[in-house]
Structure formats: C-alpha cells, structure tokens
Design a protein around this motif. Structure first.
Motif, short mmCIF file in Angstrom:
data_model
loop_
_atom_site.label_atom_id
_atom_site.label_comp_id
_atom_site.label_asym_id
_atom_site.label_seq_id
_atom_site.Cartn_x
_atom_site.Cartn_y
_atom_site.Cartn_z
N ARG A 317 0.69 -1.12 -0.22
CA ARG A 317 -0.10 -0.12 -0.19
C ARG A 317 0.72 1.32 0.36
NH1 ARG A 317 -4.50 2.70 -2.02
NH2 ARG A 317 -5.51 3.26 0.13
N TYR A 318 1.58 1.21 0.77
CA TYR A 318 3.15 2.14 0.41
C TYR A 318 3.67 2.44 0.01
CZ TYR A 318 2.60 4.05 5.06
OH TYR A 318 2.37 5.51 6.91
N GLU A 319 4.06 1.54 -1.02
CA GLU A 319 4.21 1.46 -2.23
C GLU A 319 3.60 2.18 -3.60
OE1 GLU A 319 5.74 -1.90 -3.56
OE2 GLU A 319 5.90 -1.34 -5.74
N GLU A 320 2.59 2.07 -3.45
CA GLU A 320 0.98 2.39 -4.44
C GLU A 320 0.79 3.77 -3.99
OE1 GLU A 320 -2.48 0.50 -4.65
OE2 GLU A 320 -2.96 1.08 -3.03
N LEU A 321 1.14 3.94 -2.97
CA LEU A 321 1.02 5.44 -2.57
C LEU A 321 1.77 6.27 -3.00
CD1 LEU A 321 -1.08 5.52 1.04
CD2 LEU A 321 -1.71 6.29 -1.09
#
Ligand code: G3I
Length: 382
Positions: A317-321
């Motif tokens: 999730r952090y990566e896609e954000l």
C-alpha cells in the motif's frame, strides 16, 4: 565445459553477485546514514508530525531518528489554539519554541498546524467576554486576528508554511457548520489567509482537510481555491491529509483529487499520511474527530504484532501511494506521515480507544518496517 568458458561463467556470476551486493550495500548505506528525506530530495519533502510527548521529554532517540529520516516536521498538537493559547492573554510557548529550535537547528521545513480549526480550541473561544452567551462577530474577528498576528509573527521566517484553516468543509454539504461559520460566515477563511500573509509574506499558506478523495468535497475545495486566487486571497497550497486504509480510497480516487487541486493553481501537500490496518466498523473510515466506536477484541486482532502477510499488504500500500506521489512530483511539495513510530500514532485510540495499530513507517522499537523499505526501494530501483 572448457576451462576458459567455466572461468568466464564463474567470473560473470561473481560480477553479477557483486553488482547485487553493491546495490544492496548502497541501499543499506543510504538507509543507515541518510534517510528518506535525502532519498526523496529533488522529488518532494518527506515529513513527520512531532508529538507533544517527544517535545516534553526531549526524547533524544526520537529526535535523532526524525532528524536523520525526515526533511520536514509538523507540530502535531503544540501549535493548536487550545494548546498554545489556552485562554485569552495566556500563551504556552515552551513546546512550540522547542520545535522551532529543533527544525531550525537541522535545517528542516517546519509546518505550523493549525491557525483556525473548530476542534482543540480554547475553551472560552466562542463565549462572549462578558461571560453570557455567544461571542459577537466583531469580538471573534478581533480574537482571531490577534491570535494569528501573535503566533505567525513570533515564528516569522522560521515556520515555512501554515495550515491556515483546517477541516472547514463537510463531506457533501459544503461548508462545515462550525461556530466559525455560524458566527462569521465563510468569510473567516479569507480573513485568516490575509492576516497570516500580512504578517509573514514568505510563508506558504495552505487549506488542509481529510477525505479529500471524496469527489464532492474535492470539487468544493478546488472551487473556492480558484475563487480565492481570482480575488487575490493568498492561498498557496492544499493539504490532503490522507488518513487512508489498506484498500480505500483507491489510487485513482486520490489521483483525481491531486489533479483537481493542481489544476486549481496550487501545490499539493500530503499532510497526515497513515494507513489504518485494523478492521473497521461504521464510522471508522472517517477522520471526523468526534467519531467514537466502542472497544471490542475483534476490532483489535493483533495486539502482539502484525502478521507477516499484513506487513506485506501494508508495504504494498505504501509503495503504490508513493508511486502515485512520485508521478506528481512536480505538483506535490511534501509528503508527511502523521507520526513516526507505531507506538505514538493517534490511530491507537481513534476511532476505537486502546487498540494496537500499525499505520506508520517505523515500528514500536523505532525500527524501519517493510513499508519503509518499500518506500526507500522506489528510489533505489532505478
Ligand atoms: O495536552 C493534554 C494533556 O494535558 C492531557 O494530560 C492529556 C490527557 O488525555 O491530553 C492531552 O491532550 C491530547 C492531545 O492530543 C495532545 O497530546 C488530547 O487528549 C488528544 O485528544 C489529542 O489528540 C490529537 C487529535 O488531533 C485531537 O484533535 C492527536 O494527538 C492528533 O494526532 C490529532 O491530529 C489531527 C490533526 O490535528 C487534524 N487532522 C486529523 C488529525 C487526527 O485526528
């Protein structure tokens, strides 16, 4: 295999693993000696919120970690009206002064949060000075002006940007029906921006709110921002708080709002990023501060540590954000997480009190998590 070929293969493999090793070492060195703020230099600032506890105890471990990893800091609570100016004539400067010294000492971008908000105000803010009933329009304007002039003036040249107005818009109904709106009408916003700008013309001035992925809310904000700009009201940025969950909002929803604000002619700041991993109940997907949900064990499934699969989902999730933020690096000035380590997050007590949540980049021992490594790796994979 002929000797020369075998040697060639062995040498190639050695060269390959050396390359992998040196990439790994470069990442380790980057993480050890610099930090996210340096990795993202040239893209946008990387910020965190500094808690009252950190400032009160002057927590060396936490302050060193913040200085190493981040390039921006926000006052999580200590500059809010109710804390810095708890009653007329009384100012509590100690914690904000400490934060200002810390940020100046480390050359960090300091965000003042927040000048005008309906929550965490002084208890007597909306009461008539005579004691009985509601304050008059003129008296409230006077209080507001004095508050802004004093606070912005004290830190002129030291606070780089202010969240001038926080959370003045309702989800789908336009302006929030707060005492500010009821007593002053929507004019209170532009008054705030004008006064702050008069006192410190170099400071960047932002409007900040949550659930900014909501298309109705985002359109409303973009519209008044355009209107402000047309009429010369000094607004320079919109803050998208980004208190998100693992699956919502979608990247497409966030992207649409980033574009909307950028097209309205202001820079975007991601101001309060965190990712709630705990199960929700009605009301738990909002950041409306008055929301409360009762505690139950099923709402607190991981009091002793987050399962590996959930850690991976959080990292993804952090990566896609951050991929999204990098895509809009020329429109985004800053990405700030709302706190540094999971032990200090407001999400442990909101909207359900007493839970163990895991929304940030550092764990309870202040060690970088998989989410941190995913964010760092985006800058090391090229
Ligand atoms: O300062 C008092 C202290 O004197 C007292 O002993 C203690 C006992 O509870 O409370 C302390 O105040 C607390 C304050 O944080 C400072 O630590 C309040 O109870 C507590 O409610 C308050 O929570 C803050 C919350 O805003 C209140 O509105 C959170 O830490 C802070 O993270 C949160 O931040 C907001 C942003 O400003 C705006 N956007 C949403 C975001 C999350 O709600």
């Amino acid at each position: 295999m002929p000797m020369s070929r075998r040697r060639f293969c062995t040498q190639s493999m050695a060269a390959l693993s050396l390359a992998a090793l040196s990439k790994k070492r470069a990442l380790a060195e980057a993480l050890g000696s610099t930090g996210l703020g340096d990795l993202y230099r040239g893209d946008f600032l990387i910020g965190t919120a500094v808690s009252n506890r950190t400032l009160e105890t002057q927590d060396r471990g936490m302050l060193d970690l913040i200085a190493r990893e981040f390039s921006a800091v926000t006052a999580e609570n200590c500059m809010k009206w109710g804390q810095v100016h708890p009653e007329a004539g009384r100012w509590e400067w100690e914690l904000p002064d400490r934060l200002v010294r810390f940020a100046s000492g480390h050359g960090m971008y300091l965000l003042g949060h927040t000048l005008v908000w309906h929550s965490q105000t002084a208890r007597d803010l909306f009461q008539a000075p005579s004691g009985g009933g509601r304050i008059s329009r003129d008296d409230l304007l006077r209080k507001m002006e004095e508050h802004i002039r004093t606070l912005v003036g004290r830190y002129k040249g030291k606070v780089a940007a202010w969240d001038v107005v926080n959370e003045a818009v309702d989800e789908d109904k336009g302006w929030r029906r707060s005492p500010w709106l009821e007593i002053l009408g929507p004019e209170f916003l532009e008054r705030g921006f004008h006064w702050a700008h008069e006192v410190d013309p170099a400071a960047r001035l932002l409007y900040n709110d949550y659930n900014m992925h909501n298309p109705g809310k985002a359109r409303f904000v973009a519209e008044f921002v355009r209107d402000f700009k047309k009429r010369g009201v000094p607004i320079h940025g919109v803050g998208m708080q980004a208190h998100v969950m693992l699956d919502s909002p979608t990247i497409a929803e966030l992207e649409a709002s980033i574009r909307l604000f950028a097209d309205a002619g202001v820079q975007v700041h991601i101001t309060e990023l965190d990712v709630d991993v705990l199960p929700g109940r009605e009301g738990s997907a909002t950041s409306e501060i008055s929301t409360r949900v009762g505690y139950s064990a099923e709402l607190n499934p991981w009091p002793d540590g987050l399962p590996a699969e959930m850690e991976r989902r959080l990292a993804r999730r952090y990566e896609e954000l951050f991929r999204l933020f990098l895509k809009y690096r020329d429109r985004i000035d800053r990405v700030t997480t709302w706190g540094t380590s999971d032990d200090e997050t407001w999400k442990n007590n909101f909207p359900v009190p007493g839970r163990t949540n895991y929304p940030l980049l550092f764990d309870r021992k202040k060690q970088p998590k998989g989410a941190y490594r995913a964010v760092a790796a985006l800058k090391n994979s090229g």
